[in-house]
Design a protein around this motif. Structure first.
Motif, mmCIF file in Angstrom:
data_model
loop_
_atom_site.group_PDB
_atom_site.id
_atom_site.type_symbol
_atom_site.label_atom_id
_atom_site.label_comp_id
_atom_site.label_asym_id
_atom_site.label_seq_id
_atom_site.Cartn_x
_atom_site.Cartn_y
_atom_site.Cartn_z
ATOM 1 N N GLU A 1 11.568 -1.985 -11.886
ATOM 2 C CA GLU A 1 12.601 -1.624 -10.849
ATOM 3 C C GLU A 1 13.724 -2.047 -10.509
ATOM 4 O OE1 GLU A 1 15.493 0.432 -8.464
ATOM 5 O OE2 GLU A 1 12.900 0.725 -8.989
ATOM 6 N N LYS B 1 16.647 -1.745 -14.408
ATOM 7 C CA LYS B 1 17.773 -1.354 -14.229
ATOM 8 C C LYS B 1 19.205 -2.149 -14.147
ATOM 9 C CE LYS B 1 15.309 2.146 -12.222
ATOM 10 N NZ LYS B 1 15.065 2.408 -10.546
ATOM 11 N N ASN B 2 18.679 -3.842 -13.497
ATOM 12 C CA ASN B 2 19.734 -4.720 -13.588
ATOM 13 C C ASN B 2 20.138 -5.972 -14.170
ATOM 14 O OD1 ASN B 2 18.422 -5.577 -11.512
ATOM 15 N ND2 ASN B 2 19.872 -4.772 -9.879
#
Length: 167
Positions: free
Chosen positions: A145, A148-149
């Motif tokens: 997850e 993504k950033n």
């Protein structure tokens, strides 16, 4: 006779569950990552990537720790790393670098930690599968997850670059 057998079965199952719970509690090998370990990890990653990217005035590494466990004298640290190189001329705009989950293994030698292993998941189509091979399941999903950033580490990296520019 049958009710007695049921009672014995229930008691036996209960004891087994209780014993299993106690065993897993005692065998917990999670450890806290110290500031010394964090500094060693950043220094190692910066050194590991020396010469890989175009030359810059200063390189920094920041990371997010998912967890660490100690087994047989080796501490495995599961993290997400953001590495960037900066130039005075371009200020806080990163010139080169990467962001990637990684596992780094430390062992104690003479009262100090040393890096014994460093591994990142493979790039491309094999990324997810290789991530799940090197990370415990409970951390792999979080790391996936975070890709993504960059695990939200950009602000921390910018702060490091700003402090360097003020000197």
């Amino acid at each position: 006779m049958l009710p007695c057998l049921k009672r014995i079965t229930v008691i036996t199952c209960s004891l087994l569950l209780l014993l299993a719970g106690c065993t897993s509690f005692r065998s917990s090998n999670e450890v806290k990552v110290t500031s010394e370990m964090n500094e060693l990890i950043s220094d190692y990653i910066i050194q590991h990537y020396e010469g890989v990217y175009p030359e810059t005035d200063k390189e920094f590494e920041v990371h997010k720790i998912y967890g660490a466990k100690e087994t047989g004298g080796v501490t495995s640290v599961y993290l997400y790393s953001l590495f960037s190189g900066f130039n005075e001329k371009t200020k806080t705009e990163g010139q080169s670098g990467h962001s990637v989950p990684a596992v780094i293994k430390l062992r104690s030698e003479g009262g100090k930690y040393v890096i014994s292993h460093y591994k990142e998941p493979r790039d491309g189509a094999d990324f997810k599968r290789s991530l799940y091979k090197i990370f415990p399941r409970k951390y792999a999903g979080k790391a996936l997850e975070d890709t993504k950033n960059s695990a939200g580490l950009q602000e921390k990296m910018k702060q490091k670059a700003e402090m360097w520019l003020r000197k």
